[in-house]
Design a protein around this motif. Structure first.
Motif, PDB file in Angstrom:
ATOM      1  N   UNK A 113     -19.921 -36.685 -12.502  1.00  0.00           N
ATOM      2  CA  UNK A 113     -19.333 -35.395 -12.130  1.00  0.00           C
ATOM      3  C   UNK A 113     -20.316 -34.546 -11.342  1.00  0.00           C
TER       4      UNK A 113
ATOM      5  N   UNK B  13     -21.354 -33.520  -3.829  1.00  0.00           N
ATOM      6  CA  UNK B  13     -20.719 -34.055  -2.613  1.00  0.00           C
ATOM      7  C   UNK B  13     -19.576 -33.150  -2.169  1.00  0.00           C
TER       8      UNK B  13
ATOM      9  N   UNK C 223     -20.370 -35.799  -7.822  1.00  0.00           N
ATOM     10  CA  UNK C 223     -19.148 -35.392  -7.127  1.00  0.00           C
ATOM     11  C   UNK C 223     -19.159 -33.903  -6.823  1.00  0.00           C
ATOM     12  N   UNK C 224     -19.659 -33.106  -7.803  1.00  0.00           N
ATOM     13  CA  UNK C 224     -19.717 -31.661  -7.570  1.00  0.00           C
ATOM     14  C   UNK C 224     -20.559 -31.370  -6.332  1.00  0.00           C
TER      15      UNK C 224
END
Lengths: 258, 355
Positions: free
Chosen positions: B235, B241, B238-239
């Motif tokens: 996560x 990116x 992803x946060x």
């Protein structure tokens, strides 16, 4: 600021598995569009194709067109990194960076992307935290770790972090599903304010939430497990919840699903 | 009906049963030790290990028997499991504690400022005096060089495996790292000996030893770093990116800072592991009683080889014997300090949760 999203003929795959099939829709600028539908129908997958996060998953692959105003996000020579600066995202579980303070979390997108003056950063951090209705709660602890906040505060911190880079579109993947009703209310109010400036797309399992916050609602469904998810219909929220044109939508909304 | 018949079998309250007092395990332990010593004395067994084992067995069996009698079979099984864990713990700690005790007891005899700041120089094998200054310098330089080579390579390999590696190349790299983990240190030494000294015609040097130590250290660094990077929640990546941060900056600014504590611990443990290597150092660095601060030419001393040679020359007693123990104490202290530093760094760098 806010931009229109125009999706046509979009398929998304995980490896060879077709997760969502042939989706076409328009998301209006300065409005809230809600995605509803049963688990596994591809709402989140579709949401992630809108800022090219789908391909971060190993095997993730997309066919079709996503137009952001007049630019195709999947066109040749498009840099996914720049796409993600235009289309921000808030995740299901609050995920502040654990090594960073509240301040650094909000400034992360800017700091990691280029050089800003301290005074400039201060302004943006304050503006973003105010925008996320969090400023009053954290202004005295900006240098404390972001992971020390409560769940609802963390989620608003993530929203502040996402709007600090001034995106055109804000995607929210079930942003309230890990929160209590009071924090949920705070975030719903916030969504209402943010739609003045951003195009907002929100995935939710909470039908009342979709009815409360969104202007338009899209219903997704899948024929059976293992089949690709499809867009059943998209319409004004009022119409979807009062008089949907497809029987499956009415069944799902009224709880006669499955 | 079945309810009635069940509760009929249990007289009185079914929630409260007979329990043994809190001091029961201690009493059993004390009793079995006394019995163990008694049995050994009667049977004429004179080894510490024998009465210890008898006591351990008596302890486990005794707790089970008494508890089964008083508390019932389920509680008795619970007590047996607990006592087995305790016996295993003591079996593990006793050698460690006795090793440290022996080393400290014998090592402090000649360990002083003079010993730490002087080399062996012209001190004869069995004469008193001399020190380990040259060996400390050698060990620090050889281990430092090995760390300097293997930490960047190892961390970058782990980043490749976790963040980028897909398909055959990543599988091959993982396989070779696994194979490297199992290389005996003498084989690493022989490899560098045949390549560097015999084929290239280079002389003995601290650097040659560092290369062999690198071979031993690299897989440990790769493995531990890999595990630490895998612990970083997806996560967070992803946060980052999703904020429009490029992948390499995400790794540099989010993934590495989150896992730096664990990576440092892994590196320190790898260093501790190679600091005690003797065989490849003896093969490649050779030895000298003199101070050589240049690791790139001529033989150097090092602590493990120093310990080995002092002991080999001593005949089991005398000045050289004491020096060997003192050097061993210094080596253990060095590794312990590294471990403690690693723990400190891990705690200091760990993601903070305070409010």
């Amino acid at each position: 600021m806010a931009k229109r999203i125009d999706v046509s003929g979009l398929n998304a795959y995980y490896g060879s598995f077709l997760a969502i099939e042939d989706i076409s829709m328009t998301v209006e600028p300065r409005s809230v569009t809600a995605f509803i539908g049963p688990s596994g129908c591809g709402k989140s997958t579709f949401l992630r194709t809108l800022n090219r996060m789908h391909e971060v998953t190993p095997g993730g692959r997309v066919e079709g067109k996503v137009m952001l105003d007049d630019e195709n996000l999947y066109g040749a020579g498009i840099d996914p990194v720049s796409v993600r600066r235009e289309v921000g995202m808030v995740f299901q579980r609050p995920n502040p960076f654990p090594t960073m303070s509240v301040y650094d979390n909000v400034a992360a997108g800017l700091k990691l992307n280029g050089k800003y003056k301290k005074s400039q950063l201060d302004d943006i951090v304050e503006k973003s935290l105010k925008g996320a209705n969090l400023w009053n709660e954290v202004k005295d602890r900006l240098n404390k770790p972001g992971s020390g906040l409560s769940g609802g505060q963390q989620q608003r911190l993530c929203i502040a972090r996402a709007i600090a880079v001034e995106p055109n579109v804000l995607l929210m993947d079930e942003p309230c599903s890990a929160l209590d009703p009071i924090s949920t209310l705070a975030i719903e109010d916030l969504i209402g304010e943010l739609k003045e400036r951003f195009t907002i797309v929100i995935v939710t399992h909470n039908m009342q939430q979709a009815a409360r916050v969104s202007d338009r609602t899209a219903f997704f469904n899948l024929a059976a497990v293992g089949q690709p998810g499809k867009l059943i219909e998209i319409d004004d929220t009022e119409r979807i919840f009062s008089n949907p044109s497809v029987q499956a939508t009415e069944d799902y909304i009224s709880g006669r699903f499955g | 009906m079945s309810h009635a018949s069940l509760s009929d079998k249990r007289p009185g309250s079914s929630l409260r049963g007979a329990t043994l007092p809190k001091w029961f395990p201690w009493a059993t332990a004390a009793g079995s030790i006394v019995l163990g010593i008694g049995i050994s004395a009667v049977a004429g067994l004179d080894s510490d290990i024998q009465w210890g084992l008898i006591a351990a067995i008596l302890f486990v069996l005794g707790s089970y028997a008494i508890a089964a009698k008083v508390e019932g079979r389920r509680q008795a099984k619970d007590r047996v499991a607990t006592s087995l864990v305790w016996v295993a713990f003591i079996l593990a700690v006793v050698p460690l504690a006795s090793l440290i005790w022996e080393t400290v007891r014998r090592g402090v005899k000649v360990l002083d400022g003079y010993f730490l700041t002087h080399s062996m120089g012209i001190v004869g094998d069995k004469e008193p005096g001399g020190g380990i200054y040259h060996a400390i310098i050698g060990t620090l330089e050889q281990v430092g060089l090995a760390a300097l080579i293997s930490v960047p390579i190892g961390v970058l390999t782990a980043i490749y495996l976790v963040e980028y590696g897909r398909g055959k190349l990543a599988k091959a790299v993982t396989f070779f790292v696994d194979v490297m983990t199992g290389i005996p240190s003498i084989v690493a030494g022989l490899f560098i000996l045949s390549l560097w000294i015999i084929t290239f015609g280079m002389g003995y040097s601290g650097f040659a030893g560092s290369m062999a130590l690198t071979i031993l250290m690299l897989p440990v660094v790769v493995r531990s770093t890999e595990e630490m990077l895998k612990l970083v929640p997806n996560e967070l990546r992803e946060a980052s990116l999703a904020l429009g941060v490029p992948k390499w900056r995400t790794i540099l600014k989010v993934v590495l800072p989150t896992s730096i504590g664990g990576i440092t611990t892994g590196v320190m443990l790898a260093i501790a592991r190679i600091a005690g290597e003797t065989a490849p150092v003896l093969l490649l660095v050779w030895v000298t009683p003199l101070i050589n601060t240049n690791p790139f030419s001529d033989p150097q001393a090092s602590l493990p080889v120093y310990i080995y040679l002092q002991y080999a020359n001593s005949g089991g007693a005398g000045a050289a014997y004491d020096r060997a123990w003192a050097a061993a104490l210094v080596l253990i202290a060095f590794i312990m300090i590294l471990n403690m530093a690693a723990r400190g760094i891990a705690r200091w760098k760990a993601p903070k949760t305070g409010r």
